[in-house]
Design a protein around this motif. Structure first.
Motif, short mmCIF file in Angstrom:
data_model
loop_
_atom_site.label_atom_id
_atom_site.label_comp_id
_atom_site.label_asym_id
_atom_site.label_seq_id
_atom_site.Cartn_x
_atom_site.Cartn_y
_atom_site.Cartn_z
N THR A 80 6.95 0.54 4.50
CA THR A 80 6.77 -0.89 4.78
C THR A 80 6.65 -1.70 3.50
OG1 THR A 80 5.71 -0.43 6.91
CG2 THR A 80 5.27 -2.58 5.91
N GLU A 81 5.91 -1.19 2.53
CA GLU A 81 5.75 -1.91 1.26
C GLU A 81 7.10 -2.16 0.60
OE1 GLU A 81 3.19 -1.63 -2.91
OE2 GLU A 81 3.50 0.18 -1.68
N PHE A 84 9.11 -4.79 2.65
CA PHE A 84 8.60 -6.15 2.49
C PHE A 84 9.20 -6.82 1.26
CE2 PHE A 84 4.92 -8.20 4.76
CZ PHE A 84 5.10 -7.53 5.94
N TYR A 106 0.15 -5.95 3.31
CA TYR A 106 1.18 -6.65 2.54
C TYR A 106 1.40 -8.09 2.98
CZ TYR A 106 1.80 -1.69 1.89
OH TYR A 106 1.55 -0.37 1.64
N LYS A 108 1.09 -11.94 3.05
CA LYS A 108 0.77 -12.93 2.03
C LYS A 108 0.78 -14.35 2.58
CE LYS A 108 2.57 -10.17 -1.82
NZ LYS A 108 3.57 -10.08 -2.91
N ASP A 113 6.50 -14.13 4.05
CA ASP A 113 6.52 -12.83 4.74
C ASP A 113 7.80 -12.68 5.57
OD1 ASP A 113 4.03 -12.12 3.79
OD2 ASP A 113 2.95 -12.89 5.54
#
Length: 386
Positions: A80-81, A84, A106, A108, A113
């Protein structure tokens, strides 16, 4: 992470209704979910999106020819990181809880996003989970549900009331939102049954959005304009108490610039910003910076353009001379540059050659600035279609 060569992914092509492809990442966790993942990824690719599907390694089908499906061997949070940082939209095929826990570290800002959608592995429901408006998750949910035959689940207040969220409307037309707090207040007023006024300095390709009153001043109002905040649309009578205008800003302005050699970035910035203040225009409406080709290597201009993320274009003296109109001519400039005026002609030519000269040449500390407006229509909503 991947056992396939990612360079073999299909090149994105123009998608119906949009000029650029969406970057999408789809991940599944079960065998049934992997089938949904393959189908979704294939359909998005077929319609020009840049889409990558990820499934557990044991569900990779070797020799299937599906070069767009990759094996995921790392924890879903690590995956996922990375996504993103890359994707415009993420689609999780599985439990909503997995998606929530994965994206939580994650998150923001709703303006940055990516869209996040969740689909159960039986493709019964498609849920808009994150960035429903500006990020496009609501639209992505509708498309995903259409592809797999699921029921779209959207909880955004304006959507379920059949109203138009102004941030989505603006984003789909390339308009900048002047004030995010005011955007929230305007959206809340609409959802709570207030009338919202709608004004535009430019013609629209489609209708005024649902729920807004054209050219009628209300307590909350939306205004498409390049003008700065101290302006309000022409109107008769007193303004309502606590009246506000949320400006949606098109980048229709071009900035023509001339300068002496070795001008500093600071001088360029000061001159440009002062010109916009004098013209009562919003600097965010500037879409391009232009000058004569003699200035294509001028460091002060180049640094300013890079800082402001302005494209910088230059024209030959012959091209500038051919621009029709009335300009402020200078014999000194003609002797040094081969053309009697650089900034005004550059601004008009950068605006398509038919631009309206909004501000004539302004001089400050060795820099000349002019501003032109390209008269354009606010485009219709850009939609994805099967």
């Amino acid at each position: 992470m991947c056992i396939r060569d990612s360079s073999r992914l299909s090149e994105p092509v123009e998608t119906a209704g949009r000029n650029t492809a969406m970057k999408l990442a789809v991940i599944s966790f079960t065998k049934a979910g992997s089938d949904v993942c393959r189908h979704l990824t294939e359909e998005f690719l077929r319609h020009g999106e840049e889409c990558r599907g990820y499934v557990p390694e044991k569900y990779i089908e070797e020799g299937s020819g599906q070069d767009f499906i990759f094996s995921v061997t790392e924890p879903v949070g690590d995956w996922t990181e990375k996504q993103f940082a890359w994707a415009d939209g993420l689609i999780y095929i599985g439990a909503a809880g997995i998606a929530v826990r994965s994206i939580a570290p994650y998150l923001k800002d709703k303006m940055t996003d990516p869209a996040v959608v969740v689909v159960d592995d039986q493709a019964t429901y498609a849920i808009s989970l994150l960035s429903g408006h500006v990020g496009g998750a609501n639209a992505l949910t509708e498309i995903t549900a259409q592809i797999v035959g699921a029921v779209p689940v959207i909880t955004t207040a304006s959507d379920i009331r059949g109203l138009t969220a102004i941030d989505v409307w603006a984003s789909s037309r390339g308009l900048l939102i002047s004030d995010r707090i005011l955007a929230k207040e305007t959206a809340a007023a609409l959802v709570n049954g207030e009338q919202v006024g709608f004004f535009s300095d430019y013609p629209l390709e489609d209708e005024v959005p649902e729920g807004y009153l054209s050219n009628k001043i209300c307590r909350r109002n939306v205004w498409i304009t390049c003008r700065s905040a101290e302006n309000i649309p022409d109107q008769e009578g007193a303004l309502p108490e606590n009246c506000s205008f949320l400006r949606l800003i098109p980048r229709f302005l071009s900035v023509g610039i001339g300068c002496r050699k070795y001008i500093s970035e600071e001088n360029v910035e000061k001159a440009v910003f002062q010109a916009f203040e004098r013209a009562r225009l919003d600097i965010r409406a500037a879409g391009i910076l232009a000058s004569i080709d003699l200035k294509k290597g001028e460091e002060g201009i180049l640094k300013f353009a890079e800082k402001q993320s302005f494209p910088f274009v230059t024209f030959s003296a012959e091209e500038l001379e051919a621009v029709s109109g009335s300009f402020t001519e200078s014999e000194f400039v003609r002797k040094t540059a081969g053309i009697g005026n650089v900034c005004e002609r550059s601004a008009v030519l950068a605006a398509g050659g038919r631009g309206r000269l909004w501000m004539r040449k302004q001089c400050l500390d060795g820099v000349t600035v002019a501003i032109a407006e390209e008269r354009k229509t606010i485009g219709a909503e850009q939609k994805w279609s099967r």
